[in-house]
Design a protein around this motif. Structure first.
Motif, PDB file in Angstrom:
ATOM      1  N   VAL A  31      98.132  10.701 151.665  1.00 40.97           N
ATOM      2  CA  VAL A  31      99.207   9.708 151.553  1.00 40.97           C
ATOM      3  C   VAL A  31      99.724   9.339 152.937  1.00 40.97           C
ATOM      4  CG1 VAL A  31     101.590   9.366 150.786  1.00 40.97           C
ATOM      5  CG2 VAL A  31      99.913  10.356 149.224  1.00 40.97           C
ATOM      6  N   LEU A  32      99.988  10.355 153.758  1.00 43.62           N
ATOM      7  CA  LEU A  32     100.488  10.094 155.117  1.00 43.62           C
ATOM      8  C   LEU A  32      99.526   9.186 155.888  1.00 43.62           C
ATOM      9  CD1 LEU A  32     101.876  13.518 156.392  1.00 43.62           C
ATOM     10  CD2 LEU A  32     103.165  11.401 156.079  1.00 43.62           C
ATOM     11  N   SER A  33      98.228   9.362 155.641  1.00 40.20           N
ATOM     12  CA  SER A  33      97.256   8.590 156.404  1.00 40.20           C
ATOM     13  C   SER A  33      97.241   7.124 155.986  1.00 40.20           C
ATOM     14  CB  SER A  33      95.859   9.196 156.256  1.00 40.20           C
ATOM     15  OG  SER A  33      95.315   8.895 154.996  1.00 40.20           O
ATOM     16  N   PHE A  34      97.851   6.826 154.839  1.00 43.62           N
ATOM     17  CA  PHE A  34      97.938   5.418 154.398  1.00 43.62           C
ATOM     18  C   PHE A  34      99.306   4.812 154.678  1.00 43.62           C
ATOM     19  CE2 PHE A  34      94.523   6.915 151.442  1.00 43.62           C
ATOM     20  CZ  PHE A  34      93.523   6.138 151.990  1.00 43.62           C
ATOM     21  N   THR A  35     100.137   5.516 155.442  1.00 41.79           N
ATOM     22  CA  THR A  35     101.461   4.973 155.750  1.00 41.79           C
ATOM     23  C   THR A  35     101.518   4.544 157.206  1.00 41.79           C
ATOM     24  OG1 THR A  35     102.374   7.070 156.498  1.00 41.79           O
ATOM     25  CG2 THR A  35     102.524   6.594 154.134  1.00 41.79           C
ATOM     26  N   THR A  36     102.652   3.998 157.574  1.00 37.86           N
ATOM     27  CA  THR A  36     102.821   3.563 158.960  1.00 37.86           C
ATOM     28  C   THR A  36     103.528   4.626 159.800  1.00 37.86           C
ATOM     29  OG1 THR A  36     104.867   2.488 158.292  1.00 37.86           O
ATOM     30  CG2 THR A  36     102.900   1.106 158.382  1.00 37.86           C
ATOM     31  N   SER A  37     103.508   5.876 159.336  1.00 37.39           N
ATOM     32  CA  SER A  37     104.213   6.965 160.028  1.00 37.39           C
ATOM     33  C   SER A  37     103.835   7.055 161.505  1.00 37.39           C
ATOM     34  CB  SER A  37     103.868   8.310 159.391  1.00 37.39           C
ATOM     35  OG  SER A  37     104.124   8.304 158.031  1.00 37.39           O
ATOM     36  N   ARG A  38     104.865   7.240 162.314  1.00 33.19           N
ATOM     37  CA  ARG A  38     104.595   7.537 163.733  1.00 33.19           C
ATOM     38  C   ARG A  38     105.315   8.818 164.114  1.00 33.19           C
ATOM     39  NH1 ARG A  38     102.280   3.270 166.562  1.00 33.19           N
ATOM     40  NH2 ARG A  38     103.095   4.029 168.530  1.00 33.19           N
ATOM     41  N   MET A  39     106.476   8.687 164.777  1.00 33.77           N
ATOM     42  CA  MET A  39     107.237   9.873 165.183  1.00 33.77           C
ATOM     43  C   MET A  39     107.634  10.725 163.975  1.00 33.77           C
ATOM     44  SD  MET A  39     108.228  10.672 168.263  1.00 33.77           S
ATOM     45  CE  MET A  39     109.984  11.032 168.420  1.00 33.77           C
ATOM     46  N   LEU A  40     108.183  10.047 162.940  1.00 36.94           N
ATOM     47  CA  LEU A  40     108.632  10.746 161.751  1.00 36.94           C
ATOM     48  C   LEU A  40     107.803  10.249 160.583  1.00 36.94           C
ATOM     49  CD1 LEU A  40     112.459  10.406 162.339  1.00 36.94           C
ATOM     50  CD2 LEU A  40     111.150  12.532 162.361  1.00 36.94           C
ATOM     51  N   PRO A  41     107.570  11.111 159.603  1.00 36.84           N
ATOM     52  CA  PRO A  41     106.827  10.616 158.451  1.00 36.84           C
ATOM     53  C   PRO A  41     107.633   9.524 157.743  1.00 36.84           C
ATOM     54  CG  PRO A  41     107.557  12.899 158.111  1.00 36.84           C
ATOM     55  CD  PRO A  41     107.941  12.520 159.497  1.00 36.84           C
ATOM     56  N   SER A  42     107.008   8.388 157.514  1.00 34.37           N
ATOM     57  CA  SER A  42     107.674   7.373 156.696  1.00 34.37           C
ATOM     58  C   SER A  42     106.732   7.117 155.551  1.00 34.37           C
ATOM     59  CB  SER A  42     107.909   6.096 157.489  1.00 34.37           C
ATOM     60  OG  SER A  42     106.781   5.260 157.392  1.00 34.37           O
ATOM     61  N   TYR A  43     107.242   6.662 154.437  1.00 31.44           N
ATOM     62  CA  TYR A  43     106.344   6.449 153.314  1.00 31.44           C
ATOM     63  C   TYR A  43     106.184   4.968 153.027  1.00 31.44           C
ATOM     64  CZ  TYR A  43     106.082  11.387 153.221  1.00 31.44           C
ATOM     65  OH  TYR A  43     105.839  12.677 153.611  1.00 31.44           O
ATOM     66  N   HIS A  44     106.155   4.208 154.102  1.00 34.70           N
ATOM     67  CA  HIS A  44     105.934   2.784 154.015  1.00 34.70           C
ATOM     68  C   HIS A  44     104.428   2.551 154.021  1.00 34.70           C
ATOM     69  CE1 HIS A  44     105.694  -1.385 155.536  1.00 34.70           C
ATOM     70  NE2 HIS A  44     106.760  -1.528 154.772  1.00 34.70           N
ATOM     71  N   PHE A  45     103.926   1.945 152.934  1.00 37.27           N
ATOM     72  CA  PHE A  45     102.480   1.793 152.784  1.00 37.27           C
ATOM     73  C   PHE A  45     101.899   0.908 153.891  1.00 37.27           C
ATOM     74  CE2 PHE A  45      98.743  -0.290 150.822  1.00 37.27           C
ATOM     75  CZ  PHE A  45      97.978   0.842 150.627  1.00 37.27           C
ATOM     76  N   GLY A  46     100.887   1.404 154.568  1.00 38.12           N
ATOM     77  CA  GLY A  46     100.294   0.639 155.654  1.00 38.12           C
ATOM     78  C   GLY A  46      98.829   0.329 155.439  1.00 38.12           C
ATOM     79  N   GLY A  47      98.338   0.617 154.236  1.00 37.69           N
ATOM     80  CA  GLY A  47      96.926   0.361 153.981  1.00 37.69           C
ATOM     81  C   GLY A  47      96.044   1.190 154.900  1.00 37.69           C
ATOM     82  N   LEU A  48      95.025   0.570 155.399  1.00 43.78           N
ATOM     83  CA  LEU A  48      94.065   1.303 156.230  1.00 43.78           C
ATOM     84  C   LEU A  48      94.384   1.207 157.721  1.00 43.78           C
ATOM     85  CD1 LEU A  48      90.770   0.396 154.360  1.00 43.78           C
ATOM     86  CD2 LEU A  48      91.895   2.625 154.438  1.00 43.78           C
TER      87      LEU A  48
END
Lengths: 288, 291
Positions: A31-48
């Protein structure tokens, strides 16, 4: 009634732990790998996007290339050295037990210790190079450890030193498991030793060969400590491998999404290498 | 299948060549250990003027004393002592816990088999294969939430959880060779789950307990990945401290102290290897081949 429930109750915690800490966490990382997380985990979907960035990243390409160089070198050399030593050791050698222990002790060491030792042996100034100078080879130069094109080969050298004895032990066990009567029969029929090795002994070592390949490939893909201790991924990031890349991005450069994507790629590499082998093994019937 | 009467290997020249090859490779495997030991017993001056393989001219134990009690890793100048103790503190509980739980799991999976335990076994196999990188980020978060991040307790937890797959496998594969009748008879006599485990299974388990303890001890003591990710500063294990010591780029590189520290980090597992080498090899093959 209680007796039926008790065994299940005993394994239940492990079951819950496996579900959560293996499968749950893999899913979480995915899931994390499909988000736009950078410094902090965010759960905003970022696709690939993380995967796209990963494959655009020059450092990741270097890491993948190094994994290929290291993986092939490490696996092939370990197999050749291990098999050769096992065959030599299988000729009614006196002090076999002692020699075997010598080949195998590196396996008891941490890769960090191995890396530290080889970092010193391969030291471009005071290490192996100086020994050769003192022996009179004034022009001898060995700077692989600080040479961006060669540093990964140092990891191969140290890795082979650590793991080849173990491969030897597996092959030796395989050799000892071969039925004597077949070999005696072949000898009675006048087969020469090389023929016996080529036609009978080596083919029957196939299951051992297979196990060794799986173990070595696995060690190669996961290798992290050895690289950290020996080269730190350097010079620059010339000897980075996926595991050091993942660590750097996830934990020191705070690129959580990219770290997660690289971890998923590592999992897929393991699956891609090991599953076909496992599958062919299961189809080929149980090995001993 | 080795055979001395064999014509090709029976010749004297052939035998000499084989022994020569074996001796040379022995030297190759021993060389790094030898270099580590002699380097750790030399002064820095002697290291610079002499060479790698030369034995020490003026024996000194100062590097050892410094490595143990006053070498600096980052800002902390207490030597390896504290980190060594950290490793002891999390390795022992993690090894004991994972072995005990693994034994119980293996017992259920063989003597009290059910569909549930079969599924668990299949599910656990995966735990032997995954690259741990794939669980690091969630685990770091979990340890933080539980309040055991950067602590010895956190490392006990992580090593126990991810050691279970292997220990369960060991015990399951061992118990499956114990005849069913033994347990069946006890069940008919009315012996319960724990009584059978304690009185029948455990006494038979000594060899596999030894294998499991040695395997886990080596794995946990030598671990670097979990140590470097889940601990910091004072709570770090010895492998992480050693790496910090060697790769700290400030000041003069003290190769002799580095080598002494490396040997200190290696001593516990080397000791186990020397004392119980046979079981060590069995653990490696069992864990690796079946895993």
């Amino acid at each position: 009634m209680v007796e039926d429930a008790l065994p299940r109750l005993v394994v239940a915690p492990t079951f819950a732990a496996a579900l959560l800490f293996i499968y749950g966490y893999i899913a979480w990382t995915a899931v994390l790998s499909f988000t736009t997380s950078r410094m902090l985990p965010s759960y905003h979907f970022g696709g690939l996007i993380q995967y796209a960035n990963l494959f655009d990243n020059a450092r990741w390409s270097v890491a993948l290339g190094n994994l290929l160089v290291f993986g092939v070198g490490f696996v092939v050399i370990c197999l050749v050295v291990g098999l050769t030593l096992a065959i030599l050791l299988d000729q009614n050698i006196r002090a076999e037990g002692f020699i075997r222990s010598v080949y195998l002790y590196p396996m008891a060491l941490s890769f960090i210790v191995t890396g530290t030792a080889w970092k010193w042996l391969l030291n471009p100034e005071l290490g192996f190079e100086k020994v050769m100078h003192d022996f009179g080879f004034a022009d001898f130069s060995f700077d692989w450890l600080i040479n961006p094109d060669r540093a990964i080969y140092c990891v191969v050298i140290a890795g082979v030193w650590q793991s080849s004895g173990f491969v030897m032990a597996l092959f030796l066990a395989g050799l000892r498991g071969i039925d004597d009567s077949i070999i005696k029969a072949a000898r009675v029929d006048g087969a020469s030793l090389p023929t016996i090795y080529r036609r009978i002994i080596l083919p029957s070592l196939w299951p051992t060969f297979f196990s060794c390949f799986m173990i070595l490939a696995h060690i190669a893909i996961k290798s992290f400590d050895l690289v950290m201790a020996l080269t730190g991924g350097g010079p620059g990031f010339a000897s980075d491998v996926p595991a050091t890349f993942m660590y750097a991005f996830a934990f020191t450069r705070n690129q959580i999404g990219m770290g997660a994507a690289s971890a998923m790629m590592m999992l897929m590499i393991v699956v891609a290498v090991i599953v076909p082998f496992l599958y062919s093994d299961l189809r080929g019937g149980r090995r001993g | 299948m080795a055979d001395a009467s064999n014509p090709a290997t029976g010749t004297n020249l052939g035998r000499v060549l084989i022994y020569a090859a074996l001796a040379l490779t022995c030297l190759y495997y021993l060389l790094p250990l030898y270099v580590m030991v002699v380097t750790s017993l030399k002064s820095l001056d002697e290291i610079r003027t002499g060479n790698l393989v030369a034995p020490p001219q003026n024996l000194t134990f100062d590097p050892w004393i410094k490595a143990w009690s006053s070498a600096c890793t980052g800002v902390n100048c207490g030597g390896m002592r504290g980190y060594f103790m950290n490793s002891v503190m999390f390795t022992i509980p993690a090894v004991m816990l994972s072995t005990l739980i693994g034994a119980a799991n293996g017992y259920v999976m063989t003597m009290w088999r059910s569909r549930f335990s079969d599924i668990l076994f299949a599910a656990l196999m995966m735990g032997c294969f995954i690259p741990f990188q794939v669980v690091l980020l969630p685990m770091a978060r979990t340890l933080g939430v539980l309040g055991i991040a950067n602590s010895v307790l956190g490392l006990v937890f992580v090593h126990t959880v991810y050691g279970l797959a292997f220990t369960t496998l060991f015990f399951r594969n061992y118990y499956i060779t114990i005849p069913d009748e033994l347990v069946k008879a006890a069940k008919i006599d009315g012996a319960g789950f724990f009584l059978i485990f304690r009185r029948i299974i455990l006494p038979l388990s000594i060899p596999i307990i030894v294998v499991s303890v040695i395997w886990q001890f080596t794995q946990v003591w030598n671990d670097f990945l979990f140590g470097v990710v889940f601990s910091s500063g004072e709570s770090q294990p010895i492998t992480v401290a050693l790496n910090n010591l060697v790769n700290t780029s400030t000041g003069v590189k003290e190769y002799n102290v580095n080598m002494a520290a490396a040997i200190i980090a290696a001593l516990p597992t080397l000791f186990v290897y020397v004392v119980a080498g046979k079981h060590f090899v069995r653990g490696l093959t069992a864990g690796a081949v079946k895993g």
